[in-house]
Design a protein around this motif. Structure first.
Motif, PDB file in Angstrom:
ATOM      1  N   LEU A   1       0.883  -1.258   0.025  1.00  0.00           N
ATOM      2  CA  LEU A   1       0.053  -0.028   0.138  1.00  0.00           C
ATOM      3  C   LEU A   1       0.777   1.598  -0.245  1.00  0.00           C
ATOM      4  O   LEU A   1       0.492   2.470  -0.534  1.00  0.00           O
ATOM      5  N   VAL A   2       1.740   1.229   1.007  1.00  0.00           N
ATOM      6  CA  VAL A   2       2.461   2.786   0.989  1.00  0.00           C
ATOM      7  C   VAL A   2       3.587   2.187  -0.605  1.00  0.00           C
ATOM      8  O   VAL A   2       3.546   3.876  -0.764  1.00  0.00           O
ATOM      9  N   ASN A   3       3.871   2.099  -1.125  1.00  0.00           N
ATOM     10  CA  ASN A   3       4.718   1.386  -2.809  1.00  0.00           C
ATOM     11  C   ASN A   3       3.589   2.330  -3.367  1.00  0.00           C
ATOM     12  O   ASN A   3       3.955   3.159  -4.965  1.00  0.00           O
ATOM     13  N   TRP A   4       2.441   1.756  -3.468  1.00  0.00           N
ATOM     14  CA  TRP A   4       1.809   2.359  -4.477  1.00  0.00           C
ATOM     15  C   TRP A   4       1.474   3.853  -4.212  1.00  0.00           C
ATOM     16  O   TRP A   4       0.967   4.455  -5.209  1.00  0.00           O
ATOM     17  N   ALA A   5       1.343   3.809  -2.932  1.00  0.00           N
ATOM     18  CA  ALA A   5       0.956   5.421  -2.434  1.00  0.00           C
ATOM     19  C   ALA A   5       1.695   6.506  -2.343  1.00  0.00           C
ATOM     20  O   ALA A   5       1.391   8.128  -2.706  1.00  0.00           O
ATOM     21  N   ILE A   6       3.515   6.195  -2.098  1.00  0.00           N
ATOM     22  CA  ILE A   6       3.728   7.570  -2.052  1.00  0.00           C
ATOM     23  C   ILE A   6       4.660   7.602  -3.335  1.00  0.00           C
ATOM     24  O   ILE A   6       5.204   6.509  -3.706  1.00  0.00           O
ATOM     25  N   LYS A   7       4.976   8.279  -4.378  1.00  0.00           N
ATOM     26  CA  LYS A   7       5.205   8.490  -5.462  1.00  0.00           C
ATOM     27  C   LYS A   7       6.485   9.308  -5.426  1.00  0.00           C
ATOM     28  O   LYS A   7       7.427   9.509  -6.234  1.00  0.00           O
TER      29      LYS A   7
ATOM     30  N   LYS B   1      -5.820  18.652  -1.843  1.00  0.00           N
ATOM     31  CA  LYS B   1      -6.338  17.702  -3.404  1.00  0.00           C
ATOM     32  C   LYS B   1      -5.583  16.880  -4.306  1.00  0.00           C
ATOM     33  O   LYS B   1      -4.415  16.955  -4.542  1.00  0.00           O
ATOM     34  N   ASP B   2      -6.339  15.574  -4.511  1.00  0.00           N
ATOM     35  CA  ASP B   2      -5.652  14.900  -4.969  1.00  0.00           C
ATOM     36  C   ASP B   2      -4.802  13.989  -4.440  1.00  0.00           C
ATOM     37  O   ASP B   2      -3.602  12.854  -5.556  1.00  0.00           O
ATOM     38  N   GLY B   3      -4.315  14.256  -3.212  1.00  0.00           N
ATOM     39  CA  GLY B   3      -4.093  13.404  -2.274  1.00  0.00           C
ATOM     40  C   GLY B   3      -3.984  11.768  -2.533  1.00  0.00           C
ATOM     41  O   GLY B   3      -5.351  11.632  -3.399  1.00  0.00           O
ATOM     42  N   ARG B   4      -3.266  10.751  -1.919  1.00  0.00           N
ATOM     43  CA  ARG B   4      -3.976   9.323  -1.804  1.00  0.00           C
ATOM     44  C   ARG B   4      -4.148   8.957  -0.571  1.00  0.00           C
ATOM     45  O   ARG B   4      -3.599   8.912   0.440  1.00  0.00           O
ATOM     46  N   LEU B   5      -4.940   8.201  -0.627  1.00  0.00           N
ATOM     47  CA  LEU B   5      -5.313   7.444   0.587  1.00  0.00           C
ATOM     48  C   LEU B   5      -5.165   5.791  -0.182  1.00  0.00           C
ATOM     49  O   LEU B   5      -6.039   5.522  -0.788  1.00  0.00           O
ATOM     50  N   ALA B   6      -4.851   4.923   1.094  1.00  0.00           N
ATOM     51  CA  ALA B   6      -4.846   3.578   0.858  1.00  0.00           C
ATOM     52  C   ALA B   6      -4.638   3.275   2.179  1.00  0.00           C
ATOM     53  O   ALA B   6      -3.835   3.173   3.047  1.00  0.00           O
ATOM     54  N   MET B   7      -5.494   2.259   2.616  1.00  0.00           N
ATOM     55  CA  MET B   7      -6.544   1.968   4.108  1.00  0.00           C
ATOM     56  C   MET B   7      -6.462   0.376   3.364  1.00  0.00           C
ATOM     57  O   MET B   7      -6.803  -0.010   2.716  1.00  0.00           O
ATOM     58  N   VAL B   8      -6.197  -0.570   4.329  1.00  0.00           N
ATOM     59  CA  VAL B   8      -6.631  -1.984   4.895  1.00  0.00           C
ATOM     60  C   VAL B   8      -8.523  -1.937   5.423  1.00  0.00           C
ATOM     61  O   VAL B   8      -8.645  -1.113   6.417  1.00  0.00           O
TER      62      VAL B   8
END
Length: 207
Positions: free
Chosen positions: A26-32, A182-189
């Motif tokens: 999840l972290v690797n997907w979200a943090i660009k 704005k345009d932030g990313r949320l990656a949660m279980v």
């Protein structure tokens, strides 16, 4: 018998431990970007915090590395758990991110117009590029009293009226969304119930 109080606390707070592999995915997907700011609103044992720091370092994050501590925020209501997490982070990185011992529902992101009290709280966590984590899961049968009232009130402030049968993770995720830029990313279980319970429609429509 010694385990009983610990198990009771886990149940009361809805604490859920996440496998390292899931946190890293999840972290690797979200943090660009190495400049991304990151919030984990229920950091528990710090698995998402550690994954986020490693990811920022891989992307060529701040130099010296300890400057990353100003990019990563963790909130945890359990002070004992937070102290353990702090030790784990220090052992691995020799620094800790910005850690806050608080009920996440008591924190607010910066807003244009707010009271002095809220302003002082909001200064602790700015709006961020990424929110990651595994929200506390308390079934509606145990999700009651002042805790539930506070959570449902927070969701209502965002225009979402949740029913009495709502579990804790739904208002938690709604509140977490408020901290995203704005345009932030949320990656949660999130539980599979997201796909078929009525009270999660707001989240289903938002993703």
């Amino acid at each position: 018998m010694a385990e009983a109080p610990a198990l009771e606390k886990i149940k009361k707070l809805g604490q859920v431990l996440t496998p390292v592999e899931i946190a890293e995915f999840l972290v690797n997907w979200a943090i660009k970007s190495p400049n991304d700011t990151v919030l984990e609103p229920s950091c528990g044992d710090g698995v998402f915090l550690r994954a986020a720091i490693r990811r920022l370092m891989e992307l060529g994050g701040a130099s010296p590395p300890e400057s990353i501590s100003k990019q990563v925020y963790g909130v945890e209501i359990d002070s004992e758990m937070l102290e353990k997490t702090k030790k784990f982070l220090l052992a691995e990185f020799s620094f800790v991110p910005t850690l806050i011992n608080a009920d996440f529902f008591d924190l607010e992101p910066p807003r244009g117009q707010q009271t002095l009290s809220n302003l002082l709280k909001a200064q602790r966590i700015p709006k961020v590029d990424v929110v990651v984590g595994n929200p506390p899961y308390i079934r509606y049968q145990s999700f009651s009293g002042q805790i539930r009232e506070k959570a449902l009130s927070t969701a209502l402030e965002e225009g979402v009226k949740l029913p009495e049968l709502t579990a804790s993770w739904v208002p938690f995720v709604i509140h977490a969304e408020k901290f995203l830029k704005k345009d932030g990313r949320l990656a949660m279980v999130l539980p599979s119930k997201l796909l078929h319970v009525g009270y999660a429609k707001h989240l289903e429509n938002g993703f």
